[in-house]
Design a protein around this motif. Sequence first.
Motif, mmCIF file in Angstrom:
data_model
loop_
_atom_site.group_PDB
_atom_site.id
_atom_site.type_symbol
_atom_site.label_atom_id
_atom_site.label_comp_id
_atom_site.label_asym_id
_atom_site.label_seq_id
_atom_site.Cartn_x
_atom_site.Cartn_y
_atom_site.Cartn_z
ATOM 1 N N HIS A 198 0.833 -1.207 0.000
ATOM 2 C CA HIS A 198 0.000 0.000 0.000
ATOM 3 C C HIS A 198 0.863 1.251 0.000
ATOM 4 O O HIS A 198 2.047 1.209 0.308
ATOM 5 C CB HIS A 198 -0.968 0.041 1.192
ATOM 6 N N GLU B 224 -3.992 3.858 1.727
ATOM 7 C CA GLU B 224 -4.494 4.056 3.081
ATOM 8 C C GLU B 224 -4.491 5.555 3.370
ATOM 9 O O GLU B 224 -3.446 6.198 3.292
ATOM 10 C CB GLU B 224 -3.586 3.348 4.099
ATOM 11 N N HIS C 28 4.001 7.129 3.825
ATOM 12 C CA HIS C 28 4.917 5.982 3.669
ATOM 13 C C HIS C 28 4.435 5.058 2.563
ATOM 14 O O HIS C 28 3.298 5.163 2.101
ATOM 15 C CB HIS C 28 5.094 5.210 4.988
ATOM 16 N N GLU D 59 7.586 0.970 5.111
ATOM 17 C CA GLU D 59 7.032 -0.059 5.971
ATOM 18 C C GLU D 59 7.250 -1.399 5.294
ATOM 19 O O GLU D 59 7.059 -1.510 4.071
ATOM 20 C CB GLU D 59 5.513 0.200 6.172
HETATM 21 CO CO CO Z 1 1.102 1.356 6.305
#
Ligand code: CO
Length: 134
Positions: free
Chosen positions: A7, A54, A79, A130
């Motif tokens: 994502h 997200e 991120h 991430e």
């Molecule tokens: Co994330």
Amino acid sequence: MIGRLNHVAIAVPDLDAAAAQYRATLGAKVGPPKDEPAHGVTVVFIDLPNTKIELLYPLGDNSPITAFLAKNPSGGMHHICYEVDDIIAARDHLLSQGARVLGGGDPKIGAHGKPVLFLHPKDFQGCLIELEQA
Ligand code: CO
């Protein structure tokens, strides 16, 4: 080592407005807001055919998003998340390469219920990364 893009996370100053824009203006499949107290965020997941977006909004007093939004008042990319097969092996490899793993290096359970780690943005072209064990 890294696999699929899981994502892209975007910090937003108005979660309802951002969700409505993705739904109505961009025509995306937008889920309901979900509080993630362990991460200090409220998240809206957007499903795209090849990845997810997200939308992140601060939750609580110690949200990691608060300072980011203070610096980026209209929001911004926060991120990106890459999938890995084995998060411990990935962490050990990254540490051996001199990369900094945030938060002591022990994986936390992320927004998708899977172990995640974050890598220092200064080690990766200014981008917070991430890693999620898929
Ligand atoms: Co994330």
